[in-house]
Design an enzyme around this catalytic site. Structure first.
Site, PDB file in Angstrom:
ATOM      1  N   THR A 294      13.112   5.897  11.144  1.00 55.67           N
ATOM      2  CA  THR A 294      14.159   4.945  11.530  1.00 55.67           C
ATOM      3  C   THR A 294      13.877   3.569  10.941  1.00 55.67           C
ATOM      4  O   THR A 294      12.781   3.033  11.091  1.00 55.67           O
ATOM      5  CB  THR A 294      14.229   4.853  13.077  1.00 55.67           C
ATOM      6  OG1 THR A 294      14.440   6.162  13.584  1.00 55.67           O
ATOM      7  CG2 THR A 294      15.350   3.934  13.523  1.00 55.67           C
TER       8      THR A 294
ATOM      9  N   CYS B  23      -9.655  -6.879   1.910  1.00 60.44           N
ATOM     10  CA  CYS B  23      -9.508  -5.488   2.345  1.00 60.44           C
ATOM     11  C   CYS B  23     -10.841  -4.753   2.425  1.00 60.44           C
ATOM     12  O   CYS B  23     -10.995  -3.859   3.223  1.00 60.44           O
ATOM     13  CB  CYS B  23      -8.614  -4.721   1.383  1.00 60.44           C
ATOM     14  SG  CYS B  23      -7.152  -5.607   0.963  1.00 60.44           S
TER      15      CYS B  23
ATOM     16  N   THR C 260       0.845  -1.202   0.000  1.00 64.35           N
ATOM     17  CA  THR C 260       0.000   0.000   0.000  1.00 64.35           C
ATOM     18  C   THR C 260       0.875   1.244   0.000  1.00 64.35           C
ATOM     19  O   THR C 260       0.695   2.151  -0.827  1.00 64.35           O
ATOM     20  CB  THR C 260      -0.923   0.006   1.241  1.00 64.35           C
ATOM     21  OG1 THR C 260      -1.807  -1.108   1.154  1.00 64.35           O
ATOM     22  CG2 THR C 260      -1.740   1.285   1.330  1.00 64.35           C
TER      23      THR C 260
ATOM     24  N   GLN D 152       0.868  -9.784  -5.915  1.00 59.24           N
ATOM     25  CA  GLN D 152       0.305 -11.151  -5.978  1.00 59.24           C
ATOM     26  C   GLN D 152       1.089 -12.063  -6.924  1.00 59.24           C
ATOM     27  O   GLN D 152       0.726 -13.230  -7.100  1.00 59.24           O
ATOM     28  CB  GLN D 152      -1.170 -11.108  -6.412  1.00 59.24           C
ATOM     29  CG  GLN D 152      -2.090 -10.437  -5.406  1.00 59.24           C
ATOM     30  CD  GLN D 152      -2.315 -11.243  -4.130  1.00 59.24           C
ATOM     31  OE1 GLN D 152      -1.955 -12.428  -4.034  1.00 59.24           O
ATOM     32  NE2 GLN D 152      -2.907 -10.610  -3.131  1.00 59.24           N
TER      33      GLN D 152
ATOM     34  N   HIS E  20       4.109  -9.926   3.647  1.00 60.46           N
ATOM     35  CA  HIS E  20       3.206 -10.904   4.274  1.00 60.46           C
ATOM     36  C   HIS E  20       2.441 -11.763   3.277  1.00 60.46           C
ATOM     37  O   HIS E  20       1.780 -12.722   3.669  1.00 60.46           O
ATOM     38  CB  HIS E  20       2.243 -10.208   5.245  1.00 60.46           C
ATOM     39  CG  HIS E  20       1.202  -9.370   4.591  1.00 60.46           C
ATOM     40  ND1 HIS E  20      -0.096  -9.787   4.444  1.00 60.46           N
ATOM     41  CD2 HIS E  20       1.255  -8.143   4.023  1.00 60.46           C
ATOM     42  CE1 HIS E  20      -0.793  -8.833   3.838  1.00 60.46           C
ATOM     43  NE2 HIS E  20       0.013  -7.830   3.572  1.00 60.46           N
TER      44      HIS E  20
END
Ligand code: PMP
Length: 378
Positions: free
Chosen positions: A240, A325, A75, A184, A204
């Site tokens: 960071t 989503c 995203t 994907q 993920h």
């Protein structure tokens, strides 16, 4: 994968973390906790590890001469690529092109550029297989087109765009930059990364950790930073760095790419088993997906998909209706609608998405449960 006695077949939404990846993360987090921007020795050691992970990712993808900007996932990478490029270069032109089946993280970024920043957007239609026709793209390209963004693999129906063919066309338009959301496809389908100017992905989806991901881009492409601050990540994405997360991303990617052919062959058997059942029951189901074995998408002809997906879940089988989503807010699939299908079919889609961590028994379990439930449901 049968985890905690469930059959998990929603791998396009997220995957279970690979234990080797988690180990690498934990180890790096413990040993290399220092801020990689610090000039002391632990800081510099952490920085070396960060740069090693970056170089490894580029090498695995065959794009050693590109930049890898670590992000919190696809995203953020999509937003950075699209808004970062357009806002930096709006003086070159204000026409941009994408497709009508992109993930919301692309579509909404285009919409924002259109509604808030005065860009003109062309949303390309797809054909009945969910693929962009090259002639349709060709007819939309203009002198002032500065960006084309086309996803490699669709997250709902698994359709695969011909990225190489699009890149060849775009070679004739040197002022148009080509961005691809490869989320994907990466680690699953071989993609021509070096044909692309910028591409985005998430960890993920490949058995890595949530909130890891990257935008990979050619050196010469300049972006407007969306996050201003301490100047990390080439000054494009301040904040960071999480060195351990970068290490985990490189590891997850390596493990998937090393076994890409083996995994594909395994998953193909799963898809074929399910597709055989669906094709034997044409009075109940219509298949929306195509050749990509990782995602099988079908519509229910006379039952409600949301009811079926909940019933499957209560019976220990996890799949999706539309994409995870936005499943809660919007039950219609704009992707299936874009294939030219009816509202009825687009309202009642089921997505089964496989991983090499699944077993044929998982798929058999799905088919048996599905067949029982579809006959029981009112
Ligand atoms: N693009 C595609 C094609 C996706 O499937 C997803 C995840 N559903 C994203 C982008 C966004 O990824 P993330 O939620 O990890 O940022």
């Amino acid at each position: 994968m049968s985890q905690n006695n469930i059959i998990y077949l929603d791998n396009a939404a997220t995957t279970v973390v690979n234990s080797e990846v988690l180990e690498a993360y934990n180890k790096a987090k413990k040993l290399y906790f220092a801020n990689p921007s610090s000039i002391h020795i632990p800081g510099q050691e952490a920085n070396r590890l960060l740069e090693k992970a970056r170089a490894q990712i580029l090498s695995l993808l065959g794009v050693n001469d590109y930049d890898c900007i670590f992000t919190s996932g696809a995203t953020e990478a999509n937003n950075l690529a699209i808004k970062g490029y357009c806002l930096k270069h709006s003086n070159r032109g204000k026409h941009i092109i994408t497709t009508n089946i992109e993930h919301p993280s692309v579509l909404e970024a285009f919409k924002q550029l259109e509604e808030t920043f005065g860009f003109e957007v062309t949303y390309l239609p797809v054909n009945k297989n969910g693929v962009v026709e090259i002639d349709s793209l060709k007819s939309c390209l203009r002198k002032d087109t500065i960006l084309v963004s086309v996803m490699a693999v669709n997250n709902e129906i698994g359709s695969i765009n011909n990225i190489h063919e699009i890149s060849l066309l775009l070679k004739n338009y040197p002022t148009t930059v080509f961005h691809v959301d490869v989320t994907q496809g990466i680690g699953k389908i071989k993609l021509p990364y070096s044909d692309i100017d910028m591409f985005s992905f998430s960890g993920h989806k490949i058995h890595g950790l949530n909130s890891s991901g990257a935008l990979i881009k050619k050196h010469k492409i300049e972006l407007l930073p969306l996050l201003s601050g301490g100047g990390q990540e080439y000054g494009i994405r301040s904040g960071t760095n999480d060195v351990a997360l970068a290490v985990s991303l490189a590891k997850a990617l390596r493990l998937e790419i090393e076994k890409i052919d083996e995994n594909y062959a395994k998953v193909k058997v799963f898809a074929e088993f399910l597709l055989k059942y669906l094709s034997e029951n044409k009075d109940l189901y219509e298949v929306n997906s195509g050749e990509n074995p990782y995602i099988v998408n079908f519509s229910l002809l006379n039952k409600k998909a949301s009811v079926l997906v909940e019933a499957l879940s209560s019976n220990g089988v996890m799949v999706s209706s539309t994409s995870a989503c936005h499943a809660k807010e919007e039950p219609i699939s704009y992707v299936v609608k874009a294939l030219g299908k009816s509202d009825q079919l687009a309202h009642n889609t089921v997505r089964v998405s496989f991983s090499h961590t699944n077993t044929l028994d998982d798929v058999k379990g799905l088919v048996t449960t599905l067949d029982r439930l579809i006959k029981e449901l009112k």
